[in-house]
Structures are given as structure tokens and as C-alpha cells.
Write an enzyme that holds these catalytic residues in place. Structure first.
Site, PDB file in Angstrom:
ATOM      1  N   ASN A  10      35.417  31.536  49.078  1.00  0.00           N
ATOM      2  CA  ASN A  10      35.859  31.438  47.723  1.00  0.00           C
ATOM      3  C   ASN A  10      37.316  31.546  47.746  1.00  0.00           C
ATOM      4  O   ASN A  10      37.848  32.560  48.043  1.00  0.00           O
ATOM      5  CB  ASN A  10      35.000  32.703  47.104  1.00  0.00           C
ATOM      6  N   LYS A  12      39.412  31.484  45.401  1.00  0.00           N
ATOM      7  CA  LYS A  12      39.934  31.896  44.202  1.00  0.00           C
ATOM      8  C   LYS A  12      41.056  31.275  43.571  1.00  0.00           C
ATOM      9  O   LYS A  12      40.902  29.871  43.402  1.00  0.00           O
ATOM     10  CB  LYS A  12      40.199  33.444  44.491  1.00  0.00           C
ATOM     11  N   HIS A  96      30.669  36.196  39.651  1.00  0.00           N
ATOM     12  CA  HIS A  96      31.521  37.026  40.437  1.00  0.00           C
ATOM     13  C   HIS A  96      32.333  38.239  39.597  1.00  0.00           C
ATOM     14  O   HIS A  96      32.621  38.067  38.308  1.00  0.00           O
ATOM     15  CB  HIS A  96      32.594  35.920  40.775  1.00  0.00           C
ATOM     16  N   GLU A  98      35.267  39.330  39.676  1.00  0.00           N
ATOM     17  CA  GLU A  98      36.372  38.948  38.855  1.00  0.00           C
ATOM     18  C   GLU A  98      36.234  38.433  37.508  1.00  0.00           C
ATOM     19  O   GLU A  98      37.008  38.574  36.672  1.00  0.00           O
ATOM     20  CB  GLU A  98      37.371  38.346  40.009  1.00  0.00           C
ATOM     21  N   GLU A 168      27.529  41.594  46.443  1.00  0.00           N
ATOM     22  CA  GLU A 168      29.162  42.001  46.806  1.00  0.00           C
ATOM     23  C   GLU A 168      29.232  43.393  46.055  1.00  0.00           C
ATOM     24  O   GLU A 168      29.735  43.302  44.785  1.00  0.00           O
ATOM     25  CB  GLU A 168      30.102  40.891  45.942  1.00  0.00           C
ATOM     26  N   GLY A 174      38.209  42.551  48.124  1.00  0.00           N
ATOM     27  CA  GLY A 174      39.732  42.494  48.192  1.00  0.00           C
ATOM     28  C   GLY A 174      40.322  44.026  48.787  1.00  0.00           C
ATOM     29  O   GLY A 174      41.537  44.170  48.608  1.00  0.00           O
ATOM     30  N   SER A 214      35.503  42.079  51.588  1.00  0.00           N
ATOM     31  CA  SER A 214      36.379  42.216  52.723  1.00  0.00           C
ATOM     32  C   SER A 214      35.740  41.553  53.952  1.00  0.00           C
ATOM     33  O   SER A 214      36.066  42.333  55.004  1.00  0.00           O
ATOM     34  CB  SER A 214      36.877  43.426  52.881  1.00  0.00           C
TER      35      SER A 214
HETATM   36  P1  PGA Z   1      37.233  39.376  49.683  1.00  0.00           P
HETATM   37  O1  PGA Z   1      36.604  38.528  48.460  1.00  0.00           O
HETATM   38  O2  PGA Z   1      36.678  38.703  50.902  1.00  0.00           O
HETATM   39  O3  PGA Z   1      38.595  38.918  49.538  1.00  0.00           O
HETATM   40  O4  PGA Z   1      37.176  40.834  49.808  1.00  0.00           O
HETATM   41  C1  PGA Z   1      35.101  38.316  48.230  1.00  0.00           C
HETATM   42  C2  PGA Z   1      34.866  37.604  47.167  1.00  0.00           C
HETATM   43  O5  PGA Z   1      35.400  37.872  46.118  1.00  0.00           O
HETATM   44  O6  PGA Z   1      33.844  36.822  47.193  1.00  0.00           O
END
Ligand code: PGA
Length: 257
Positions: A10, A12, A96, A98, A168, A174, A214
Site C-alpha cells: 500500500n 499510500k 483502511h 486512515e 490491521e 506506521g 509496521s
Molecule cells: P505500515 O502501514 O506498514 O506503514 O504500518 C500498513 C498499512 O497502512 O496498511
């Protein structure tokens, strides 16, 4: 039942158009030098999707989007319809955390997105997971169960196996903080149980469940070694070709073993 492992990147809102092209080329060079049999999906931002389709065509790497609107048409400024994505993508992330935080979309809307994607032969990757506060209050199982119940009620039995659930935990995204792989395996088991209670085991055996939050080359091993975890959803590390392909190689190794 054997489920083929799946690794999803992903991207982003990272990378300019030019940088995205460079990362795609570098990733492609690394991937084509290996003989990888892991299902691999890369989800760049919308503007890079046509370039991604052209770059990855015929390589075995599939392209996904990071979100979609729950309606096919309408006056929805700034949104992207499944009809506009059709032909460009095979996968799409929905729910997601976010996006949930920005739009306050709920599980009902996310389930509608998944239904629409399935109608257009695009595989939804539905994200579920608890906040730090919910985890602290020992509500992880309750939260994931509530979320899954909406999807299980809305999406029909015949198409359920075509979607993917990504567990998740929001506090792990993150942050560099990660849950114990055994806990993730228990959540995967819970999700599979909920699916088999609603439908039956033949459906739950086919649904792939990923871990995300992460994930890096140096921590991925223990997750994919756990039973019931069929792959990973990677954010930050996925824009670094060596890290992304390093993770793919480890998934492949464990799968072949
Ligand atoms: P990250 O993000 O690996 O940077 O923690 C995972 C995600 O948002 O799917």
C-alpha cells in the site's frame, strides 16, 4: 486447504508520478530475477494506476487501488468510481483505518464498497482492527467481531471467498509497534470461525487473512510462520523495492517449506 500466500503493498500518498515509475521499475527488476509464486499486489495512488498497469502487465504482479466510492455514479467531487477503475485494477483496499479516520465511513459503507467491487470482478481487501484504546480495554475480539458481522451479513456466500481480510491493529500502523504473532494468529482463527459459523468451512477455508501494521523484512517471518496468516499488507516498507522484495522472498520461502 492450501491458500496461496498474498503480499500487498500500500503506497499510500507516497511518491511523485516520476518516483512511482522508478520504484515500479526497480521492483520489477528485482521480482523478475526471482521465481516467485506468491500472489503480489501493488496499490499506488490513483494517478499512478495507468502507469502501474502498463508497467506490471504480464509480470504476474497485480495492481490495486487504495479506496473506491460506494456508488457507481453521482455528483461526488474528488471521489473515484469502480467504473473508472475497472480494467485498471484487480484488487482494491477498503476500510483502511486512515480512510475511516478521514471520512468517518462505517462498516456498512465499507461493506457496500466490497459488494460493488465484487460485482465488477475486483477483489476487495477489507481492513479490520482495533484502536489502542480498544486494545487497552481488552475489546479487540469484540471490535473485530462487530466489524466482521457487518461484512458477513452484507456480502453473499457465493462471492465471500474472493475477498481478503486484512487484520490491521490501528495502533500498529506506521508506529513500529507490532502485536505478538500468536495474538494475530488467534484473531485470524476468530475471523475464520465467524466466517464458517455464518456460511460453512468450505468458505472460511478459502478466505485469505493478512496481517498489516509496521511489517518489515526483519519482523515478517514470525507472522507468516503462524498458521492461518496467509500474507501481509505492507505500507511504509512497500515503497522500498529491496524491502518489499525481501518480504516477498521470505513469504515464498515459508510457503514452499
Ligand atoms: P505500515 O502501514 O506498514 O506503514 O504500518 C500498513 C498499512 O497502512 O496498511
Amino acid at each position: 486447504m492450501e491458500r496461496k500466500p498474498l503480499v500487498v503493498g500500500n503506497w499510500k500518498m507516497e511518491l511523485s508520478l516520476k518516483a512511482a515509475q522508478e520504484v515500479m521499475k526497480a521492483t520489477k527488476a528485482l521480482v523478475s530475477a526471482k521465481d516467485l509464486s506468491v500472489d503480489t499486489v501493488v496499490c499506488p495512488s490513483y494517478v499512478s494506476l495507468p502507469g502501474a498497469k502498463a508497467e506490471w502487465e504480464g509480470t504476474g504482479v497485480m495492481v490495486g487501488a487504495q479506496n473506491v466510492h460506494e456508488q457507481e455514479r453521482g455528483a461526488h467531487t474528488g471521489q473515484v468510481s469502480v467504473l473508472q477503475l475497472q480494467g485498471l485494477i484487480e484488487w482494491c483496499i477498503v476500510g483502511h483505518s486512515e480512510v475511516r479516520a478521514l471520512t468517518s465511513e462505517d462498516d456498512e459503507r465499507i461493506a457496500q464498497k466490497a459488494v460493488l467491487l465484487l460485482q465488477h470482478n475486483i477483489h476487495p481487501i477489507i481492513c479490520v482492527g482495533e484502536t489502542q484504546a480498544e486494545r487497552d480495554a481488552d475489546q479487540t475480539v469484540e471490535r473485530v467481531t462487530q466489524q466482521m458481522e457487518v461484512y458477513l451479513r452484507t456480502i453473499d456466500r457465493t462471492s465471500f471467498h474472493r475477498l481478503v481480510i486484512a487484520y490491521e491493529p490501528i495502533w500498529a500502523i506506521g508506529t513500529g509497534n507490532t502485536p505478538d504473532p500468536i495474538e494475530v494468529s488467534q484473531i485470524a482463527l476468530l475471523i475464520r470461525k465467524l466466517i464458517s459459523n455464518r456460511f460453512d468451512q468450505s468458505v472460511s477455508d478459502r478466505v485469505r487473512i493478512l496481517y498489516g501494521g509496521s511489517v518489515k523484512p526483519d519482523n515478517v517471518g514470525p507472522y507468516i510462520a503462524e498458521p492461518g496468516i496467509d500474507g501481509v499488507l505492507i505500507g511504509g516498507a512497500s515503497v522500498h523495492p529491496r524491502d518489499f522484495v525481501g518480504i516477498l522472498e521470505q513469504v515464498q520461502e515459508i510457503y514452499i517449506r
